[in-house]
Design a protein around this motif. Sequence first.
Motif, PDB file in Angstrom:
ATOM      1  N   SER A 194     -14.737  -3.324 148.083  1.00 30.60           N
ATOM      2  CA  SER A 194     -14.543  -2.679 146.788  1.00 30.60           C
ATOM      3  C   SER A 194     -13.068  -2.566 146.420  1.00 30.60           C
ATOM      4  O   SER A 194     -12.701  -1.760 145.569  1.00 30.60           O
ATOM      5  N   VAL A 195     -12.194  -3.347 147.058  1.00 29.34           N
ATOM      6  CA  VAL A 195     -10.756  -3.237 146.850  1.00 29.34           C
ATOM      7  C   VAL A 195     -10.270  -4.301 145.871  1.00 29.34           C
ATOM      8  O   VAL A 195     -10.638  -5.476 145.975  1.00 29.34           O
ATOM      9  N   THR A 232      -9.852   0.733 143.595  1.00 30.57           N
ATOM     10  CA  THR A 232     -11.247   0.468 143.928  1.00 30.57           C
ATOM     11  C   THR A 232     -11.949  -0.115 142.704  1.00 30.57           C
ATOM     12  O   THR A 232     -11.432  -0.077 141.591  1.00 30.57           O
ATOM     13  N   ARG A 233     -13.141  -0.642 142.920  1.00 29.78           N
ATOM     14  CA  ARG A 233     -13.923  -1.163 141.799  1.00 29.78           C
ATOM     15  C   ARG A 233     -14.418  -0.049 140.889  1.00 29.78           C
ATOM     16  O   ARG A 233     -14.959  -0.325 139.806  1.00 29.78           O
ATOM     17  N   ASP A 234     -14.259   1.194 141.326  1.00 35.53           N
ATOM     18  CA  ASP A 234     -14.577   2.342 140.472  1.00 35.53           C
ATOM     19  C   ASP A 234     -13.380   2.779 139.650  1.00 35.53           C
ATOM     20  O   ASP A 234     -13.469   3.740 138.891  1.00 35.53           O
ATOM     21  N   LEU A 261      -5.586   3.416 144.977  1.00 36.96           N
ATOM     22  CA  LEU A 261      -5.461   3.556 146.428  1.00 36.96           C
ATOM     23  C   LEU A 261      -4.009   3.465 146.883  1.00 36.96           C
ATOM     24  O   LEU A 261      -3.673   3.908 147.976  1.00 36.96           O
TER      25      LEU A 261
END
Length: 219
Positions: A138-139, A77-79, A83
């Motif tokens: 956000s991937v 994720t962008r955080d 994943l």
Amino acid sequence: MSEMQTTAPTDASDSAALPTRRPASARRAPAPAGPMVTVTPPPDDAEARTVTEATMTKALHEIRGRVERIIGLLVATRDGLVLGSATRGIEEGSVAAMAAAAVGLAAQFTGQANLGAPRAAMFEGASGHVCVFPVEGSVLLVVFGEPDITTGLFNIAARQALSLLQQAILRLRVRTVRAVRRAYFEQPAPADAEHTEDLSPGLVSEEQQLQRQGVPTVH
């Protein structure tokens, strides 16, 4: 020495909203009291997250086996949260965090250069290449190339891996849409059948949109 390559953005559809039942029309009288019928809720967050990671990891292993000169794939994720992955010999959490930082820096760089949002951030090291692609929403996809691959060949292989991942995500969406549809119609009929509502138009249009894109679906 590292090099960063960026290009102009392409359109990407946002993730579809979760399908829901349409609310009853305000002009109708309320249904008689009785047992309320709802779609069975999904498993708890931890279980759902585990299923998602397992499915994504399986797709990444399949992609790595199909694309030559690629030795590792990771989706984050962008955080900076992992994943799914198909890698060896790296600290996946740190790589995911650095991938998020790289895309953030690339966005600032291309913005200052009036190039728009970044489509990729590519780096060349002494022992190979690594590229970070914003996939959608956000991937992020991180692709690792073999040590002796050229920049041109790595660029081709990395984008092939990106295309295969996008197709895998679309197939997963179709499965999800059909699973929700099955769950909806398998619910017991309400006491007042006159007030039964159809599926949300968004649920039907989601599958139709994916079919128009020519992505193979799995029943």
